[in-house]
Design a protein around this motif. Sequence first.
Motif, mmCIF file in Angstrom:
data_model
loop_
_atom_site.group_PDB
_atom_site.id
_atom_site.type_symbol
_atom_site.label_atom_id
_atom_site.label_comp_id
_atom_site.label_asym_id
_atom_site.label_seq_id
_atom_site.Cartn_x
_atom_site.Cartn_y
_atom_site.Cartn_z
ATOM 1 N N LEU A 99 0.832 -1.193 0.000
ATOM 2 C CA LEU A 99 0.000 0.000 0.000
ATOM 3 C C LEU A 99 0.870 1.248 0.000
ATOM 4 N N CYS A 100 0.506 2.194 -0.875
ATOM 5 C CA CYS A 100 1.211 3.473 -0.933
ATOM 6 C C CYS A 100 0.954 4.233 0.371
ATOM 7 N N ASP A 101 2.024 4.777 0.973
ATOM 8 C CA ASP A 101 1.878 5.535 2.235
ATOM 9 C C ASP A 101 1.006 6.769 2.054
ATOM 10 N N HIS A 102 0.964 7.269 0.832
ATOM 11 C CA HIS A 102 0.282 8.546 0.608
ATOM 12 C C HIS A 102 -1.189 8.378 0.233
ATOM 13 N N CYS A 103 -1.472 7.468 -0.704
ATOM 14 C CA CYS A 103 -2.851 7.388 -1.200
ATOM 15 C C CYS A 103 -3.517 6.056 -0.855
ATOM 16 N N ASN A 104 -2.728 5.159 -0.232
ATOM 17 C CA ASN A 104 -3.267 3.896 0.236
ATOM 18 C C ASN A 104 -3.724 2.923 -0.859
ATOM 19 N N VAL B 19 8.015 5.263 -7.671
ATOM 20 C CA VAL B 19 6.967 6.276 -7.610
ATOM 21 C C VAL B 19 5.603 5.617 -7.808
ATOM 22 N N CYS B 20 4.647 5.986 -6.981
ATOM 23 C CA CYS B 20 3.287 5.458 -7.099
ATOM 24 C C CYS B 20 2.622 6.089 -8.321
ATOM 25 N N CYS B 21 2.058 5.273 -9.203
ATOM 26 C CA CYS B 21 1.423 5.810 -10.412
ATOM 27 C C CYS B 21 0.098 6.491 -10.097
ATOM 28 N N ASN B 22 -0.489 6.159 -8.984
ATOM 29 C CA ASN B 22 -1.779 6.757 -8.676
ATOM 30 C C ASN B 22 -1.626 8.191 -8.186
ATOM 31 N N CYS B 23 -0.695 8.434 -7.250
ATOM 32 C CA CYS B 23 -0.582 9.783 -6.671
ATOM 33 C C CYS B 23 0.716 10.469 -7.065
ATOM 34 N N ASN B 24 1.561 9.755 -7.826
ATOM 35 C CA ASN B 24 2.818 10.345 -8.277
ATOM 36 C C ASN B 24 3.786 10.742 -7.184
HETATM 37 ZN ZN LIG Z 1 0.044 6.722 -3.997
#
Ligand SMILES: [Zn+2]
Length: 263
Positions: free
Chosen positions: A141-146, A183-188
């Motif tokens: 899970l991305c720390d920023h956008c989950n 880099v997370c593709c969802n939230c960059n």
């Molecule tokens: Zn993210």
Amino acid sequence: MNSKENNSSKNLEDSIEKLSKNLYLESPDLWIEFSGKVNDNIFDEMVLFFAIKYNYKSIVEHAISNNLIDLNAPSRNNDYPNIKEHLIFIAKQNKSLDILNYLEASSSCNNIDKDTIVKKIDDSTSNSNANKGNKYFPRYLCDHCNHNIFESGYRVSESIEYKYSLENDKPIEVSRKLSNLVVCCNCNKDLKDISIESLNELCSIQNCTNCGSNLTVVGITDKSKMSFDNNLGKFSNISKSYHCSKCDSKISEKQREFFNIVR
Ligand SMILES: [Zn+2]
Ligand SMILES: [Zn+2]
């Protein structure tokens, strides 16, 4: 067909014809096999191998853009996890930079997204849960956008160093390496504390990292070791470890967590 399409199909035909000549000179047997495949519109790993070796990008483009080859399918060469990795290696080895960039671009974020979407559709169409059974879908899970980045995609960039070459009158590539940044593709946003290696490891968490066997199939052996306590004059201090039942290599900390094995 517009003139642009006309040009590219002419270009493709030319390339196939030239490659065919190259292969004839290399070995008539090879040439026969190649010609048979191309006539049947088969652009498989072998055809692309030679297209890259002799630097015919249009053949590679044709096969990939028309989905004539599944780059994620297992390579016939066991040294590579899939066809894409094998072809990338050949492109690097032959310094076919144009093709290399093209192959790498086709494994960029968008494609990860696309692959995942395809995978999701596959999963939802195989409506029998039993069929999915033990199939493991990795999760981080991305720390920023989950979002689970294995679903929403992640991006790793490659840094390429160039220097000007007097000999070639142009900048030439002197090195290239993958950056450590994911880099997370969802939230960059950057994903801290995770590397591409550990993400790969997560993908194969069910598998023995040494022999690749699926641990849920071959089983895990637990071993207890007693050590001799000089003070007490007897064996005590039992330590436990867990091993792949096939090759006996120790399973990782993460795998123990994943399988819920408590010491
Ligand atoms: Zn993210
Ligand atoms: Zn093993």
